[in-house]
Design an enzyme around this catalytic site. Structure first.
Site, PDB file in Angstrom:
ATOM      1  N   GLY A 108      86.281  36.342  16.639  1.00 22.19           N
ATOM      2  CA  GLY A 108      85.305  36.756  15.742  1.00 22.19           C
ATOM      3  C   GLY A 108      83.984  36.951  16.272  1.00 22.19           C
ATOM      4  O   GLY A 108      83.449  38.461  16.588  1.00 22.19           O
ATOM      5  N   CYS A 109      83.157  36.121  16.921  1.00 21.30           N
ATOM      6  CA  CYS A 109      81.776  35.663  17.294  1.00 21.30           C
ATOM      7  C   CYS A 109      81.407  36.587  18.683  1.00 21.30           C
ATOM      8  O   CYS A 109      81.016  36.919  19.416  1.00 21.30           O
ATOM      9  CB  CYS A 109      81.706  34.224  17.424  1.00 21.30           C
ATOM     10  SG  CYS A 109      81.517  33.625  16.216  1.00 21.30           S
ATOM     11  N   THR A 110      82.314  36.452  19.308  1.00 23.82           N
ATOM     12  CA  THR A 110      82.665  37.138  20.357  1.00 23.82           C
ATOM     13  C   THR A 110      82.699  38.465  21.307  1.00 23.82           C
ATOM     14  O   THR A 110      82.315  39.461  21.458  1.00 23.82           O
ATOM     15  CB  THR A 110      83.829  36.252  22.050  1.00 23.82           C
ATOM     16  OG1 THR A 110      83.855  34.845  21.972  1.00 23.82           O
ATOM     17  CG2 THR A 110      84.284  37.105  22.553  1.00 23.82           C
TER      18      THR A 110
END
Lengths: 214, 297
Positions: A108-110
């Site tokens: 998700g952070c990527t």
């Protein structure tokens, strides 16, 4: 579903505003529930519910430390991906998008980081700066930024001190650091708060949409 | 056997899949085939507690490691027997008690839950541990090898493919059969364990081309009763972190839509500091081998 909190001149004063009178016991419970809610695919999950009875210290920290719309967030000085210290005050004078995310290299952070990267020119056009904050160290941020060619600043909030001071809510009953984005105006006042753990690209859409209106 | 360009844009599931042999093999003949879409880099976790490269080797024609042994057949017999006993006892007890709806519903529930269980187990061994992991090491290595040579499963003989799960089913279901006569519980256990045991066969069918499948299997796949070839092909494409369920696949859309496995991975990372393999760039051990061997029949 995500939660958006907007500050405009026409909103009623929020119970969470730092200038409200000391809340009664029932208000404290309600306050804490609202202050720690986050969104998870439309299912609101709180790390404290209406039935819970948190300690007075956690209630106090929730009321006093949480950043809300219309408030000026607490100042911070953190290290960026190059190990240099960066203060929030550096960004005063222009709108700033401060996004808290769980961890470098998680899916998700990527997605979120790359989405900010891909829309970075739009943010620049709106005169805004983008700053990402997570608990990872500078070396991790450096590798993450280099790998995905991120053009903006990543700050290392080791120990998650700033996350706690800003009152970023956790997800899944405290098991996950939350994913929350703040838009600060050029005077450093919080104008938008957007929370969405598992639809990270929406943070970009919502913040850009908001920046176009100011 | 058709030879396909490995860059075939649509996923053609050619018949040759299976778990990978752990024994040294003869040099492979080189044919080209692709059981799935063109391989992309599968992310490999560089921070897993146990780092194990795939130890398997690509299978070759008449690979003995793909054949069934008498031990395999014995375990599959044992597994099937326990499942059949469970179902037979359920039917018998239902007849005696004149209740049918609850045992049938329990059986359906077992079928549905088997799909969920297959997904969670598959996710676990795809993302954590390695060949050296106690108990699960061989399966973890096999599944890593499966990602590298996904078509091998279709060349694995029946008992060879199912014996590992049959062993587990035998040990779990036999005591239940001995301890209870409850038709509802036995209906659930019989269906759930049977579907789990045969999930490897459903998995193999999901890697085969339509032309090589019995018509009834194609109908069951198209009807959503068994995991479809198309749905499972998605699991073998980047980002390799979805469509883990391999019985009917009914849970895949639900779990992926809810980011269920992503949430689990995040919780495990923040609680234990372990990243799943799907978070990081793959090495050659994980990516589908572009020079895969086909078996000429």
């Amino acid at each position: 579903m995500a939660s958006i909190s907007l500050h405009t001149n026409h909103t009623l004063p929020s119970l969470l505003h730092s200038q409200t009178p000391k809340p009664t016991f029932s208000q404290k419970i309600s306050l804490l529930s609202r202050s720690s809610q986050s969104q998870f695919h439309g299912l609101k999950l709180s790390n404290s519910t209406l039935l819970s009875f948190p300690s007075s210290s956690s209630v106090k920290s929730s009321i006093l430390a949480k950043v809300t719309e219309g408030a000026i967030p607490p100042a911070f000085t953190l290290r960026d991906q190059d190990g240099k210290t960066v203060s929030l005050s550096k960004f005063k004078g222009k709108p700033t998008v401060v996004y808290f995310y769980p961890a470098d290299e998680s899916p998700g952070c990527t997605k979120q980081a790359c989405a900010f990267r891909d829309s970075y020119e739009k943010f620049k056009k709106a005169g805004a700066e983008v700053v990402g904050i997570s608990g990872d160290n500078s070396a991790s941020h450096k590798a993450f930024a280099q790998k995905y060619k991120l053009p903006y600043t990543l700050l290392s909030d080791e120990g998650n001190k700033v996350r706690k001071e800003w009152g970023v809510p956790s997800d899944l009953f405290g098991a996950l650091p939350g994913r929350q984005t703040y838009v600060l105006d050029k005077n450093g006042v919080c104008r938008l708060i957007y929370n969405n753990q598992f639809q990270p690209e929406k943070h970009i859409d919502e913040t850009l949409k908001f920046l176009k209106t100011v | 056997m058709a030879v396909l360009n490995q860059r075939t844009p649509t996923p053609k599931l050619l018949p040759r899949h299976g778990r990978i042999s752990h024994k040294p093999l003869l040099p492979p003949r080189l044919f080209h085939c692709s059981a799935t879409a063109p391989p992309k880099n599968r992310r490999l976790n560089s921070k897993t507690l146990i780092l194990n490269p795939v130890t398997s080797r690509p299978p070759v024609i008449n690979d003995p490691s793909l054949k069934s042994t008498w031990t395999h057949r014995a375990w599959v017999t044992g597994g099937c027997s326990t499942v059949l006993i469970s179902l037979a006892k359920s039917i018998s007890a239902s007849a005696d008690s004149h209740i049918w709806v609850q045992p049938i519903l329990a059986g359906l529930f077992g079928y549905v839950m088997a799909d969920l269980g297959s997904g969670i187990y598959h996710w676990g061994i795809d993302n954590y541990g390695g060949a050296e992991t106690p108990v699960f090491g061989a399966q973890i290595d096999a599944f890593q090898g499966h990602h590298k040579w996904p078509w091998t499963i279709t060349r694995r003989q029946f008992a060879n493919n199912l014996h590992a799960l049959a062993k587990v089913v035998t040990f779990i279901v036999l005591p239940i059969n001995l301890l209870t006569n409850d038709p509802v519980l036995l209906g659930f256990v019989g269906m759930c364990s049977g579907c789990i045991m045969f999930s490897q066969q459903f998995h193999a069918w999901a890697h085969m081309t339509k032309s090589r499948l019995p018509p009834m299997v194609v109908k069951l796949q198209d009807g959503g009763v068994l995991v479809s070839r198309l749905q499972h092909a998605e699991h073998h494409r980047a980002p390799y972190n979805n469509n883990y369920c391999i019985v009917s696949g009914v849970w895949n859309e639900v779990l992926d839509g809810l980011s269920f496995f992503e949430a689990l991975e995040m919780v495990i990372y923040f609680k234990f500091g372990v990243r799943p393999r799907s978070w990081t760039e793959p090495n050659s051990d994980w990516t589908e081998d572009p020079e895969t061997t086909t078996f000429v029949s």
